[in-house]
Every structure is written in structure tokens, then in C-alpha cells.
Design a protein around this motif. Structure first.
Motif, PDB file in Angstrom:
ATOM      1  N   CYS A  77      16.644   7.759  19.795  1.00  0.00           N
ATOM      2  CA  CYS A  77      15.323   7.525  19.197  1.00  0.00           C
ATOM      3  C   CYS A  77      15.150   6.033  18.915  1.00  0.00           C
ATOM      4  O   CYS A  77      16.120   5.264  18.898  1.00  0.00           O
ATOM      5  N   ALA A  93      12.572   6.069  13.742  1.00  0.00           N
ATOM      6  CA  ALA A  93      12.753   7.521  13.696  1.00  0.00           C
ATOM      7  C   ALA A  93      14.183   7.844  13.319  1.00  0.00           C
ATOM      8  O   ALA A  93      15.074   6.988  13.340  1.00  0.00           O
ATOM      9  N   VAL A 149      17.438  14.147  14.926  1.00  0.00           N
ATOM     10  CA  VAL A 149      17.759  15.409  14.266  1.00  0.00           C
ATOM     11  C   VAL A 149      18.280  16.387  15.316  1.00  0.00           C
ATOM     12  O   VAL A 149      17.633  16.623  16.331  1.00  0.00           O
ATOM     13  N   THR A 201      19.097  19.821  17.126  1.00  0.00           N
ATOM     14  CA  THR A 201      18.529  21.163  17.219  1.00  0.00           C
ATOM     15  C   THR A 201      19.429  21.988  18.119  1.00  0.00           C
ATOM     16  O   THR A 201      20.310  21.452  18.793  1.00  0.00           O
ATOM     17  N   LYS A 215      15.713  16.202  18.490  1.00  0.00           N
ATOM     18  CA  LYS A 215      14.342  15.687  18.409  1.00  0.00           C
ATOM     19  C   LYS A 215      14.325  14.452  17.535  1.00  0.00           C
ATOM     20  O   LYS A 215      15.185  14.279  16.666  1.00  0.00           O
ATOM     21  N   CYS A 216      13.345  13.574  17.794  1.00  0.00           N
ATOM     22  CA  CYS A 216      13.182  12.352  17.001  1.00  0.00           C
ATOM     23  C   CYS A 216      12.165  12.632  15.906  1.00  0.00           C
ATOM     24  O   CYS A 216      11.017  12.964  16.187  1.00  0.00           O
ATOM     25  N   GLN A 217      12.604  12.515  14.657  1.00  0.00           N
ATOM     26  CA  GLN A 217      11.712  12.712  13.505  1.00  0.00           C
ATOM     27  C   GLN A 217      11.143  11.345  13.120  1.00  0.00           C
ATOM     28  O   GLN A 217      11.831  10.499  12.581  1.00  0.00           O
ATOM     29  N   CYS A 218       9.857  11.133  13.430  1.00  0.00           N
ATOM     30  CA  CYS A 218       9.234   9.816  13.294  1.00  0.00           C
ATOM     31  C   CYS A 218       9.034   9.422  11.836  1.00  0.00           C
ATOM     32  O   CYS A 218       8.747  10.263  10.977  1.00  0.00           O
ATOM     33  N   CYS A 225       9.275   7.945  19.129  1.00  0.00           N
ATOM     34  CA  CYS A 225       8.640   7.343  17.950  1.00  0.00           C
ATOM     35  C   CYS A 225       8.473   5.832  18.119  1.00  0.00           C
ATOM     36  O   CYS A 225       8.686   5.053  17.182  1.00  0.00           O
TER      37      CYS A 225
END
Length: 679
Positions: free
Chosen positions: A153, A157, A160, A162, A167-170, A179
């Protein structure tokens, strides 16, 4: 050989992959070649992969049970008891009860020290469930490999993990797969009669950018002067506008002129203009036009108009006039209200207005006596009146009476008021009333009312809800004297037979209505050493019967004792048992004794415990050894001369030889019974 298994998850689908593909994803790995204790299994996972597996949902459990091979020792997972709490060692988070997947009656810490967790893969009983186990047991390692990296990322970001991917948590204000893109607000344009200047670190109209507004000369800014683009993609305030300078609104004089205005920019603002003219019946005094200049003032004062007058008016008989003259006595817009004396009503227009042509809007009104509506005889009653002026007119007085068998509800007299209304509403003749009935507790009352609610002739039926029984007369009728034919019944809960706790058991009951009645629930259990026969819960039904037969408590049984299990090394001991709760059951005691020529090898007493196990193994009997001194005494008693003495002496010598030849040898006792081992 070490068996390795990689399992990767893509787009919600579970796929089995080989080691030749280099795809980033959460993967599982296991080793069934070398069983390890829990600590070494985790070290192996951390050395070769990320950590011991951390199970996140039921779908993952089902998938692992599908793809992992059956292994007799089962698999370690990443849960361990720390400070009395079960925790995921990878995340250091407590295992919440709703996320647990324990097998039946687990965790039980049987044997103490069961601080680690295994998963039953492809086990016939409790398949894919968890069991607490001692950490030094040897089992297969089950690991996972994380998928996040430093380059997964952007700097805006957090990566995270899964199941099957990441996934990239912005951060607030950023978007896109990695992000990298700043959130954009809608573009801002120059306002009319003004201009705007925008700037920002991530570009104009993007997150954290700002815009500054200014207006042209002669206009003022309405709203915030500065806007900032928020992380939501919206500006922090509404767009401001440039408004023209305003003049105060022109207030219309009472009954004076009318005006017609034009507003090229906005109402009563710069360059607005107004034209005045008098209404019908008025004459203009002053300028007929004015403009709003750049300073916010009108160029001319407001004009005035001269009012037209009407002839004076006089009140008629039995009337009175009240006039209002906003522009002068009996002048244009003057109004006069006519009222009559008490008992009389106005005939004609009650309000007169002075019009623009100098005439009143209507002729002067007159007054006439007020009349009330005619009264007629009503059901079960009669009317008699006395009229002071005219029949049923102001001041008329009337009396009302009910027929036999009915009671008057309301006033028995009324008179005609000055408003043309009777002073009292007409009464009614009602049947005699009985006391109101309400629904009994857990029951319903249903009534018919031919002459009014709970009055003479009313019939009521009372019924009880399910599970309740009526006590009393179900049908009642209201009599002509206002009394019911019987007292109201009531509803009581259906009774079930009384219950008492079984021998060697206990009982816990709840009674929402009364003891052992409809809705009562009882839960039964057994004392230590006894087990319940039947379902533990019972409930009293609406029919007054319990939901099942009363369960019973029976003693826990131990395995029957039999000497046929032991090798035949000698005669078995005699066994004397007592069974307070049944043969070879909880509390049974058995005592053992050998013949005089043998001695007991083992314990002389066995007891059946509350867990269904004997306190020790079965004993056996072995031959007693004869000492040399005992043989000499026998020889002396018999005498050396007799042949019996010679034989006895020979036997004594044999015993002496055996004593020396077998010195140091041990007598093997009977093989003990095998006890069950639980781990």
C-alpha cells in the motif's frame, strides 16, 4: 519426508495451488511428518512462515477440515491459555465466547495443565471442533503465511490481512487500490460579481486544498470567505455569493399610495427603482419616483395622498354602532360594526365600509328578536315550555321529563339564550346502569348492550385464556334495578400434579402464576455418584399435565469384579461385597480374604467411586512360606523313632534346601486390572 500444503484464496473462491506459482495471498502450511509439542510447533511456524494458524470464521474451519488429511495426533492451532484466559497468540487478543468452536464438554482441563488447543480434523465425532490439551503432547504443526508487505500500500494507508488476500485501508482523504489518490471536491468557479483563488498540496480542489473569495466594489460577500476540501470530498461550507448593497424596504403608508418597483439585481438593492400612485379616493402629494443609490439610500422621500370622506351613519332601534377611522372620521377605509341588544339578532350587513367614491358599502342594518330551534318530544320523555316573547325565542323556558323505567341523564330544564342556543343540551332517558365489568386476570369479558354500556338488558359472557380455568358463573345479565344476576367469575391457572425431588436428586422450579400450575418449569439433577435417566426439564402445559414423566437418578456403575481376569497363580480370595445402591455401583465396598495357607497380595478393600472407577486393582492369594523353627517344633512333637517323624524330618530338610536355593526370589502377584486413561 515433510508434507507441505499451500492453500491460497482468490476472489472468494478456495483453490489448491502448488509451489510453482508466485501469487501473493494468505496461505496455510502443515507438517505431519514430525509431531511436535505446541511450543516447538509454533517455533517451526514462525521460522518457516508467519505464525501458527489463527482461525477467523466457520467457513475457514470447514475449509481446513476439507483439505487437511486425517492425522492420528491431530493439529495444533494458535490458541493458548495465558493468565487463565484463552488467547490468540498471534494477535494477543482474548478468544470471545461467540467465536469459540469447542467440542462438546470442552475445554475441561482434564488432568490439569491443558493450556493448549488442538483441532479434530476429519474426526468422526466432533469433527473440526477444538479440544484443550497438555502442551507437551506431540501433534502436527498447522501454520499460515501472511500476504502484506512494505510495498503493498502507499504511505497514506494501512495494509490489512484478509482471508486469501489483503486490502489497503486508506487514511482519511485518500482513495484507490493503494490509497495513492487524494479525494477530490467539486471544482469551484468565480462567483457572479466576484472572483476566487484556490491552492493545495495535493492539487487544487483536492483534499486539504483551500479557496479564498472576494467581491467586486459595491457588492458584499454572503457566506464563508474561505472554503477547505474535506476528506469526505465535500467543501466544509456552502459556496458564498456576492450580494448587491441593499436599501431599506419602502413601507406602505396606511391607506395611502401604491407602488410599482423594478429590481435588476435583487429586491431593494443597488439600481432598484419604484414608481408611486394614489389609489382610488386618494390624491398624490410628493415625488412619484425614487431610486436606490450605491450608498444604500433612496433618492426621494415617500409621497402621501389625501383621503376621500363619506356621510355620517346613525344606529337603528335596538342597535349600536362602533366605528374605526384609520384615515379620518367617516373617511375612506373607515369601518363601522353594528351590534344588537341582548336577545336580538342583526338583519343586514354587520360591517359598513367607506368606499373610494364616498359611499358606504351597504345600508344601515336593523335588529330582530333571536329564536332557538324548536324542541320536540324525545325517546322515552316529554317537553313542556313557557314563552316570554315568542314561541321558542329568547327567554323561553322548557322542562323535560323521562317516562317510567328510565333515568334522566342531563339537566331537566333549559332556556333560549341570547346566542339563539338552548342553555343546556337535551337530556336523554337512559336505562338503569349496572356496575362496569372489566376483564378478569387471564380472561376476557364479551358483552352486548341494547340500551347502553353495562345498562339494563346488557348480557356478558366471561371466558378464560388458554391454561386458565373459570371459577364462577360464565353468563351475567344486568337487571332493571341496576344489579347483575351473579358475582363476576375469575380465572385461575390450571394445576399440574405436585412434584417432589427424586431420591438422590434435587429440583429447581419457577412458578409464574402459582405453585405447580400452568407455565411452571422445573429442572432436575442428581447428586454426585448418580446420573439422570430422562430429560432434566419439565413444564406444566395448558391442559394441567407435565410435559414428560418425572426423570430418576440411578447410581453410577463400576465394572463388575471377576477373578477370571487374573492369571491362575493360586486360589482366588473370597470376596464379600455390600451394594447400597445396586450391584457394583457407586458406594459398593468389597472385602477380600485368603485361606490360612495363603496370604493376600494386594489391597483387602475396594470401593466404587462417584466417577465409576474402583479405588484399586483386584488382589490375589499366594502360598505362605514355612520357617525352619516351625519345622523343628513339629519334629520334636512327633519323635524321631516313628516313621512319621522320619518323613517329617525329610520334609523339613526339603524346606531348608528350598529356603537356601530360592533366597532372594520374588513371588509374582496376579496381573492388576487395566485402568482407563483419559487425556
Amino acid at each position: 519426508m515433510v508434507l507441505w500444503m499451500n492453500i491460497r484464496l482468490f476472489s472468494g473462491c478456495l483453490l489448491l495451488m502448488t509451489g510453482i506459482y508466485n501469487v501473493k495471498a494468505w496461505t496455510y502450511h502443515y507438517n505431519i511428518d514430525t509431531n511436535m509439542d505446541w511450543t516447538n510447533a509454533r517455533r517451526w511456524c514462525q521460522k518457516n512462515f508467519t505464525d501458527m494458524v489463527a482461525i477467523q470464521n466457520q467457513a475457514e474451519i470447514a475449509y481446513l477440515n476439507q483439505i487437511l488429511p486425517l492425522h492420528s495426533a491431530y493439529y495444533w492451532i494458535g490458541i493458548r491459555k495465558i493468565d487463565g484466559h484463552w488467547m490468540w497468540v498471534g494477535t494477543k487478543k482474548h478468544l470471545v465466547p461467540e467465536a469459540a468452536n469447542w467440542a462438546r464438554n470442552e475445554p475441561n482441563n482434564q488432568g490439569t495443565g491443558e493450556d493448549c488447543v488442538e483441532i479434530y480434523i476429519k474426526r468422526q465425532k466432533d469433527t473440526a471442533k477444538w479440544n484443550d490439551e497438555r502442551c507437551n503432547k506431540k501433534k502436527a504443526a498447522l501454520c499460515y503465511l501472511a500476504s502484506c508487505s512494505d510495498k503493498s500500500c502507499s504511505e497514506h494507508a494501512e495494509c490489512v490481512e484478509t482471508i486469501g488476500s489483503y486490502k489497503c485501508q486508506c487514511d482519511p482523504g485518500f482513495m484507490g487500490p493503494r490509497c495513492e489518490e487524494a479525494v477530490q471536491c467539486w471544482p469551484v468557479k468565480n462567483p457572479q460579481q466576484g472572483f476566487v483563488q484556490c491552492e493545495g498540496v495535493f492539487g487544487a480542489f483536492h483534499f486539504n486544498s483551500s479557496c479564498q473569495f472576494q467581491c467586486d466594489t459595491g457588492f458584499r460577500l454572503e457566506g464563508e470567505q474561505r472554503l477547505r476540501c474535506l476528506a469526505s470530498g465535500h467543501w466544509d461550507n456552502a459556496l458564498p455569493v456576492c450580494q448587491a448593497v441593499q436599501c431599506l424596504p419602502i413601507i406602505d403608508a396606511p391607506g395611502g399610495w401604491s407602488m410599482n418597483c423594478t429590481h435588476p439585481l435583487s429586491i431593494n438593492s443597488f439600481n432598484s427603482s419604484c414608481e408611486f400612485k394614489c389609489g382610488e379616493g386618494f390624491e398624490l402629494q410628493g415625488s412619484n419616483t425614487t431610486w436606490c443609490d450605491h450608498t444604500g439610500h433612496w433618492t426621494h422621500k415617500t409621497p402621501t395622498c389625501t383621503v376621500v370622506t363619506c356621510n355620517p351613519v346613525l344606529a337603528s332601534a335596538k342597535s349600536q354602532l362602533t366605528c374605526a377611522d384609520p384615515l379620518g372620521k367617516f373617511s375612506f377605509r373607515s369601518s363601522c360594526n353594528a351590534t344588537c341588544e341582548e336577545g336580538y339578532r342583526l338583519r343586514g350587513e354587520s360591517t359598513l365600509t367607506c368606499l373610494s367614491d364616498g359611499n358606504w358599502s351597504a345600508p344601515t342594518p336593523e335588529c330582530e328578536v333571536i329564536r332557538c330551534d324548536a324542541l320536540e318530544s324525545f325517546q322515552h320523555g316529554t317537553v313542556q315550555c313557557q314563552d316570554r316573547l315568542e314561541k321558542f325565542s329568547y327567554g323561553s323556558l322548557c322542562w323535560l321529563e323521562c317516562g317510567a323505567g328510565f333515568t334522566l341523564s342531563g339537566s331537566n330544564s333549559t332556556y333560549c339564550t341570547s346566542q339563539g342556543k338552548w342553555s343546556q343540551d337535551l337530556p336523554v332517558c337512559q336505562a338503569q346502569q349496572c356496575s362496569p365489568l372489566i376483564d378478569p386476570s387471564h380472561g376476557t369479558v364479551t358483552c352486548t348492550h341494547p340500551h347502553g354500556q353495562f345498562s339494563f338488558g346488557t348480557v356478558c359472557e366471561v371466558s378464560c385464556h388458554e391454561g386458565f380455568k373459570l371459577h364462577g358463573t360464565p353468563r351475567m345479565e344486568c337487571l332493571e334495578m341496576g344489579k347483575w344476576t351473579d358475582t363476576p367469575p375469575f380465572c385461575l391457572a390450571q394445576q399440574c400434579p405436585l412434584l417432589t425431588a427424586q431420591e438422590n436428586g434435587w429440583m429447581n422450579c419457577s412458578h409464574p402464576h402459582s405453585l405447580f400450575s400452568y407455565g411452571s418449569q422445573c429442572f432436575l439433577g442428581c447428586k454426585a455418584g448418580f446420573e439422570i435417566i430422562g430429560e432434566p426439564g419439565m413444564e406444566c402445559s395448558a391442559s394441567g399435565n407435565w410435559s414428560q414423566e418425572m426423570p430418576s437418578c440411578t447410581a453410577v456403575r463400576c465394572a463388575p469384579l471377576s477373578f477370571s481376569q487374573l492369571p491362575e497363580v493360586g486360589p482366588p480370595p473370597s470376596m464379600n461385597c455390600s451394594h447400597p445402591h445396586g450391584n457394583f455401583s457407586f458406594g459398593s465396598q468389597c472385602f477380600f480374604q485368603c485361606a490360612k495357607s495363603h496370604k493376600l497380595n494386594g489391597t483387602s478393600q475396594l470401593i466404587c467411586t462417584s466417577k465409576g472407577y474402583w479405588t484399586n486393582s483386584l488382589p490375589s492369594c499366594v502360598v505362605k512360606e514355612m520357617s525352619v523353627s516351625a519345622g523343628m517344633l513339629i519334629y520334636a512333637a512327633v519323635g524321631v523313632a516313628s516313621s512319621a517323624g522320619i518323613l517329617l524330618l525329610g520334609g523339613l530338610m526339603f524346606l531348608l534346601m528350598r529356603q537356601f536355593t530360592k533366597k532372594g526370589e520374588k513371588i509374582n502377584g496376579p496381573v492388576p486390572l487395566l485402568e482407563e486413561s483419559f487425556f
